[in-house]
Design an enzyme around this catalytic site. Sequence first.
Site, mmCIF file in Angstrom:
data_model
loop_
_atom_site.group_PDB
_atom_site.id
_atom_site.type_symbol
_atom_site.label_atom_id
_atom_site.label_comp_id
_atom_site.label_asym_id
_atom_site.label_seq_id
_atom_site.Cartn_x
_atom_site.Cartn_y
_atom_site.Cartn_z
ATOM 1 N N ASP A 92 -3.325 5.025 1.273
ATOM 2 C CA ASP A 92 -4.346 5.643 0.426
ATOM 3 C C ASP A 92 -4.703 4.707 -0.720
ATOM 4 O OD1 ASP A 92 -4.214 8.018 1.915
ATOM 5 O OD2 ASP A 92 -2.635 8.839 0.634
ATOM 6 N N GLY A 127 0.844 -1.184 0.000
ATOM 7 C CA GLY A 127 0.000 0.000 0.000
ATOM 8 C C GLY A 127 0.881 1.236 0.000
ATOM 9 N N TYR A 128 0.333 2.338 -0.493
ATOM 10 C CA TYR A 128 1.095 3.577 -0.615
ATOM 11 C C TYR A 128 0.594 4.610 0.380
ATOM 12 C CZ TYR A 128 3.647 1.836 -4.557
ATOM 13 O OH TYR A 128 4.499 1.096 -5.345
ATOM 14 N N LEU A 129 1.534 5.149 1.143
ATOM 15 C CA LEU A 129 1.232 6.221 2.083
ATOM 16 C C LEU A 129 1.294 7.568 1.379
ATOM 17 C CD1 LEU A 129 3.431 4.861 5.005
ATOM 18 C CD2 LEU A 129 0.967 4.573 4.697
#
Length: 179
Positions: free
Chosen positions: A79, A29-31
């Site tokens: 996100d 997942g990407y912060l």
Amino acid sequence: MGMEIEKKYTVKNLPDDLGKYEYHLIEQGYLNVHPAIRVRQEDDHYYMTYKGAAGVVAKEEYNMELDEASYKHMLKKADGNIITKKRYLVPINEDAFTKEYLEMHADDARALEDGKIKIELDVFEGFFEGLIIAEVEFPSLEASDNYHPASWFEKEVTGQKEYSNAQLTTLDKFVVEKT
């Protein structure tokens, strides 16, 4: 600081003997997308990665080890879409470099002999099912410039943001293009 030198390709067809290759199960997942800050689980290994400017063959990359609890905590803060995929480690194609190139670039020839140059074939699952991307990481910019793509690759998509994992996480819907 590390440097990632990589090219990406779409795939015409999967290798016939794909099942014989080692693979890793990846969830990430990407912060943040710009710059890309992601958390990743690869099998039983957890880490956070910072990647510099997207859209180039070579970019800076930093990795930091995480424990499982830290990974899960940060993944909840990611996100957009969570990416899941199988990453197959496929030997580099035999015609990847000319004999002349390898004779003139001993370090790259040694990396090739040691199996350090390979194709990472990502077969996406879940939200991105149907997407298949091949990535090749190189020990030098010269190697990336002199690489001859595998016959089962379709087109090079290095630097095209629509093929960036960070960008994929921002999509509301996903449709695989049929060629």
